[in-house]
Scaffold this motif. Structure first.
Motif, PDB file in Angstrom:
ATOM      1  N   TRP A 126     -11.645   0.829  -2.402  1.00 38.33           N
ATOM      2  CA  TRP A 126     -11.298  -0.367  -1.437  1.00 38.33           C
ATOM      3  C   TRP A 126     -12.524  -0.303  -0.366  1.00 38.33           C
ATOM      4  O   TRP A 126     -12.401   0.699   0.371  1.00 38.33           O
ATOM      5  CB  TRP A 126     -10.093  -0.750  -1.128  1.00 38.33           C
TER       6      TRP A 126
ATOM      7  N   HIS B 158     -10.637  -4.413   2.169  1.00 43.93           N
ATOM      8  CA  HIS B 158     -10.097  -4.941   1.057  1.00 43.93           C
ATOM      9  C   HIS B 158     -10.885  -6.095   0.476  1.00 43.93           C
ATOM     10  O   HIS B 158     -10.297  -6.871  -0.400  1.00 43.93           O
ATOM     11  CB  HIS B 158      -8.562  -5.125   1.157  1.00 43.93           C
TER      12      HIS B 158
ATOM     13  N   THR C 218       0.894  -1.184   0.047  1.00 44.75           N
ATOM     14  CA  THR C 218       0.110  -0.184  -0.077  1.00 44.75           C
ATOM     15  C   THR C 218       0.999   1.251   0.176  1.00 44.75           C
ATOM     16  O   THR C 218       1.623   1.492   1.089  1.00 44.75           O
ATOM     17  CB  THR C 218      -0.986   0.045   1.358  1.00 44.75           C
TER      18      THR C 218
END
Length: 71
Positions: A43, A47, A11
């Protein structure tokens, strides 16, 4: 619809968050076991759900960075 497999490798940044808790993120993602690419999309918190997004190669993200830095 075919089952899509993905692995978020890294990320990089959360770009924004909406009132429902969904986050627009820049991630490095491997789709269906392929080479990881840069990905921008919304998202859900865990997720498990995703919105439509855009996937960019290293060359494309470098070009985008160059364009943004020149303006």
């Amino acid at each position: 619809m075919a089952d899509i497999k993905y692995e978020i490798i890294q990320t990089i940044a959360v770009l924004s968050e909406n009132a429902k808790g969904w986050k627009k993120e820049l991630n490095l993602i491997s789709w269906n076991g392929r080479e990881a690419k840069y990905d921008i999309r919304d998202w859900s918190e865990n997720h498990e759900k995703m919105g439509k997004g855009i996937t960019l190669s290293k060359e494309e993200i470098d070009k985008l960075k160059e364009i943004l830095n020149s303006n």
